[in-house]
Design a protein around this motif. Structure first.
Motif, PDB file in Angstrom:
ATOM      1  N   ARG A 179      -5.257 -12.765  53.794  1.00 41.00           N
ATOM      2  CA  ARG A 179      -5.727 -13.681  52.749  1.00 41.00           C
ATOM      3  C   ARG A 179      -6.574 -12.987  51.676  1.00 41.00           C
ATOM      4  NH1 ARG A 179      -8.484 -14.404  57.371  1.00 41.00           N
ATOM      5  NH2 ARG A 179     -10.778 -14.329  57.329  1.00 41.00           N
ATOM      6  N   ARG A 180      -7.250 -11.892  52.008  1.00 40.56           N
ATOM      7  CA  ARG A 180      -8.117 -11.232  51.024  1.00 40.56           C
ATOM      8  C   ARG A 180      -7.329 -10.357  50.047  1.00 40.56           C
ATOM      9  NH1 ARG A 180     -13.799  -9.175  53.307  1.00 40.56           N
ATOM     10  NH2 ARG A 180     -14.206  -9.467  51.070  1.00 40.56           N
ATOM     11  N   PHE A 181      -6.042 -10.199  50.299  1.00 43.83           N
ATOM     12  CA  PHE A 181      -5.226  -9.290  49.488  1.00 43.83           C
ATOM     13  C   PHE A 181      -4.360 -10.020  48.464  1.00 43.83           C
ATOM     14  CE2 PHE A 181      -4.617  -7.176  53.930  1.00 43.83           C
ATOM     15  CZ  PHE A 181      -5.955  -6.820  53.971  1.00 43.83           C
ATOM     16  N   LEU A 182      -4.194 -11.331  48.581  1.00 41.43           N
ATOM     17  CA  LEU A 182      -3.083 -12.041  47.956  1.00 41.43           C
ATOM     18  C   LEU A 182      -3.321 -12.366  46.480  1.00 41.43           C
ATOM     19  CD1 LEU A 182      -2.373 -14.545  50.856  1.00 41.43           C
ATOM     20  CD2 LEU A 182      -1.184 -12.392  50.372  1.00 41.43           C
ATOM     21  N   SER A 183      -2.237 -12.315  45.715  1.00 43.14           N
ATOM     22  CA  SER A 183      -2.241 -12.745  44.322  1.00 43.14           C
ATOM     23  C   SER A 183      -0.884 -13.348  43.994  1.00 43.14           C
ATOM     24  CB  SER A 183      -2.471 -11.558  43.371  1.00 43.14           C
ATOM     25  OG  SER A 183      -3.708 -10.934  43.590  1.00 43.14           O
ATOM     26  N   ASP A 184      -0.880 -14.311  43.089  1.00 42.75           N
ATOM     27  CA  ASP A 184       0.378 -14.676  42.445  1.00 42.75           C
ATOM     28  C   ASP A 184       0.466 -13.879  41.143  1.00 42.75           C
ATOM     29  OD1 ASP A 184      -1.239 -15.985  40.555  1.00 42.75           O
ATOM     30  OD2 ASP A 184      -0.883 -17.972  41.414  1.00 42.75           O
ATOM     31  N   ARG A 185       1.552 -14.054  40.419  1.00 43.54           N
ATOM     32  CA  ARG A 185       1.761 -13.197  39.242  1.00 43.54           C
ATOM     33  C   ARG A 185       0.702 -13.429  38.166  1.00 43.54           C
ATOM     34  NH1 ARG A 185       8.370 -13.873  38.686  1.00 43.54           N
ATOM     35  NH2 ARG A 185       8.847 -13.368  40.878  1.00 43.54           N
ATOM     36  N   ASP A 186       0.374 -14.684  37.911  1.00 44.61           N
ATOM     37  CA  ASP A 186      -0.635 -14.962  36.885  1.00 44.61           C
ATOM     38  C   ASP A 186      -2.005 -14.451  37.327  1.00 44.61           C
ATOM     39  OD1 ASP A 186       1.243 -16.153  35.269  1.00 44.61           O
ATOM     40  OD2 ASP A 186       0.757 -18.201  35.900  1.00 44.61           O
ATOM     41  N   GLY A 187      -2.337 -14.664  38.583  1.00 39.30           N
ATOM     42  CA  GLY A 187      -3.616 -14.170  39.078  1.00 39.30           C
ATOM     43  C   GLY A 187      -3.702 -12.657  39.023  1.00 39.30           C
ATOM     44  N   PHE A 188      -2.567 -11.998  39.263  1.00 41.37           N
ATOM     45  CA  PHE A 188      -2.570 -10.535  39.213  1.00 41.37           C
ATOM     46  C   PHE A 188      -2.730 -10.043  37.787  1.00 41.37           C
ATOM     47  CE2 PHE A 188      -0.425  -6.326  39.283  1.00 41.37           C
ATOM     48  CZ  PHE A 188      -1.276  -5.707  40.178  1.00 41.37           C
ATOM     49  N   ALA A 189      -2.140 -10.741  36.830  1.00 40.47           N
ATOM     50  CA  ALA A 189      -2.329 -10.355  35.432  1.00 40.47           C
ATOM     51  C   ALA A 189      -3.806 -10.435  35.056  1.00 40.47           C
ATOM     52  CB  ALA A 189      -1.483 -11.252  34.523  1.00 40.47           C
ATOM     53  N   ALA A 190      -4.487 -11.491  35.507  1.00 40.12           N
ATOM     54  CA  ALA A 190      -5.921 -11.605  35.236  1.00 40.12           C
ATOM     55  C   ALA A 190      -6.698 -10.509  35.952  1.00 40.12           C
ATOM     56  CB  ALA A 190      -6.416 -12.987  35.666  1.00 40.12           C
ATOM     57  N   LEU A 191      -6.296 -10.199  37.178  1.00 35.97           N
ATOM     58  CA  LEU A 191      -6.957  -9.128  37.929  1.00 35.97           C
ATOM     59  C   LEU A 191      -6.796  -7.785  37.227  1.00 35.97           C
ATOM     60  CD1 LEU A 191      -8.334  -8.143  40.580  1.00 35.97           C
ATOM     61  CD2 LEU A 191      -6.037  -7.855  41.519  1.00 35.97           C
TER      62      LEU A 191
END
Length: 457
Positions: A179-191
């Motif tokens: 759970r501490r590793f997960l991103s969706d595509r939009d969240g990863f773009a923000a990251l």
């Protein structure tokens, strides 16, 4: 402008005597050979380019040695992974920074001057993003800044728990431990946006991306996030385990390396980490792609992964570099030694990595990993004008280097030194290791010990 002087130094075209390196703004501004030392020079005997650690999970240094107890059934990478999930469960940003700083101190003392941080510990223990999405990336940057190591930050995209159960099936859902590793595509773009900001104060930081693996990122995911690399490095775990290959075949009809080469546009930007289990056809195509094989011999041995086909891959023009991966033991010389020894054991031959151009095995290993590691991390290495002044000095009084010169120093350091061998290290022209010890070793180690004591409580 500072100047470093070496009695002997390994330059891109070979060894030279009486080498003076002029340093300005952290980079090599001029190289002179056959010159005497001048007043005010920093001096050393044996100068080498700093080495590149192309694959690290810094937080795992804190669990080194904790996964060496056998469980009730057969142990493997997959059981080790469960120990790792439990270890990260309580870690907060302060803990992550303290552990990363300890790992980076040890890397610098070992002769690694730049690290590729394959960074996937993004969120809080409940799996929610921090208020600053790049909080954990900022802690990696802080550890790099405080220790002085060069940083190539590779934020990891991790969306799925594994391959689907059969051909055409959707990916498996993530497990609670992920759970501490997960991103969706939009969240990863923000990251990614916030991660670039997090490293902005590091003068020579490089940022790339890292789809974790084909288990955790589909080909569609990879295609969607690839523009976020903005021309920087692209790293991915591939074909580390036989089970991974079998599951990929069942889910997609192709093997992991084959699938990446066919569908992901693998080229010189890419680094495939491990790539242990390939067919001969995959190996030849990988070598021809210009991508780098990121090899982590100590971790691969620790996890029982298998042995990469180095001789055949290098003979086909393939590029390689080394990384410390799980950081169970941090030693540049030991990574190079085990890379060669695994080839000797499986091939029943000696001096496997040596070439007609470099008959010294140590020299051949260092030259290969300088080229591959520099490409993989977007930061060319070597004692050349314009390059970062990342330099190590071997200890001429070390018993393994006694009565030797030039390439024999390298062979002595890699194959005959029980420990030590690195006397001084400069990173971007600043000395960070003197007499084999990092300048901040004691303070960093004290914080590391306190962190582990809290996590174990």
């Amino acid at each position: 402008m500072a100047r470093l002087w070496f009695r002997s130094a390994l330059l891109p075209d070979g060894w030279a005597e009486g080498v003076a390196l002029a340093i300005a703004d952290g980079r090599i501004a001029a190289v002179a050979r056959g010159v005497p030392a001048a007043a005010g020079d920093e001096r050393a005997e044996i100068g080498l380019p700093g080495l590149t650690n192309l694959h690290s999970h810094a937080f795992q240094r804190g669990m080194a040695g904790l996964a060496e107890t056998r469980g009730p059934g057969p142990d493997s990478f997959w059981t080790w992974r469960e120990v790792m999930y439990r270890f990260v469960d309580r870690m907060d940003p302060d803990d992550a920074e303290a552990i990363a700083a300890q790992a980076y101190v040890e890397m610098l003392e070992a002769g690694f001057t730049r690290v590729g941080e394959f960074h996937y510990l993004h969120h809080d223990p409940a799996g929610a993003p921090y208020a600053d999405r790049a909080e954990m990336a900022a802690r990696i940057a802080a550890a790099a800044q405080s220790t002085g190591i060069g940083l190539t930050l590779l934020p990891v995209f991790y969306a799925h728990g594994g391959f689907g159960p059969g051909r055409g099936a959707p990916p498996a859902p993530p497990s609670p431990g992920q759970r501490r590793f997960l991103s969706d595509r939009d969240g990863f773009a923000a990251l990614m946006r916030d991660s670039r900001r997090a490293v902005a104060e590091l003068p020579d930081a490089v940022v790339g991306i890292a789809p974790h693996s084909l288990r955790a990122a589909t080909l569609d995911d990879i295609a969607a996030i690839l523009p976020l690399a903005e021309g920087g490095p692209v790293h991915i775990h591939a074909a580390e385990q036989v089970r991974e290959v079998e599951e990929c075949l069942a889910a997609t009809g192709a093997r992991p390396v084959e699938l990446l080469l066919d569908r992901a546009g693998v080229d010189r930007r890419w680094c495939l980490i491990h790539a242990t289990h390939m067919t001969a056809a995959e190996r030849r195509r990988f070598a021809a792609s210009g991508a780098v094989a990121g090899l982590c011999p100590i971790t691969e041995a620790n996890l029982g992964d298998g042995v990469f086909p180095l001789a055949a891959f290098a003979g086909e023009g393939g590029l390689v570099g080394i990384g410390s991966d799980s950081n169970v033991l941090i030693s540049a010389a030991a990574e190079l030694r085990l890379l060669e020894y695994a080839q000797r054991l499986t091939g029943q031959a000696r001096a496997v990595a040596a070439t007609p151009a470099h008959p010294s095995t140590g020299r051949a290993l260092i030259e290969a990993c300088l080229a591959g590691g520099g490409q993989a991390l977007g930061a060319p290495g070597g004692l050349a004008v314009g390059h970062s002044a990342d330099i190590i000095a071997l200890d001429p009084d070390h018993p393994a280097l006694a009565a030797r010169s030039r390439d024999a120093w390298l062979d002595g350091w890699i194959f005959a030194a029980r420990e030590g061998g690195v006397e001084q290290v400069w990173r971007a022209g600043r000395r960070v290791v003197a007499d084999g010890r990092h300048v901040a070793r004691e303070a960093v180690a004290a914080r590391f010990r306190a962190t582990l004591a809290r996590l174990a409580a």
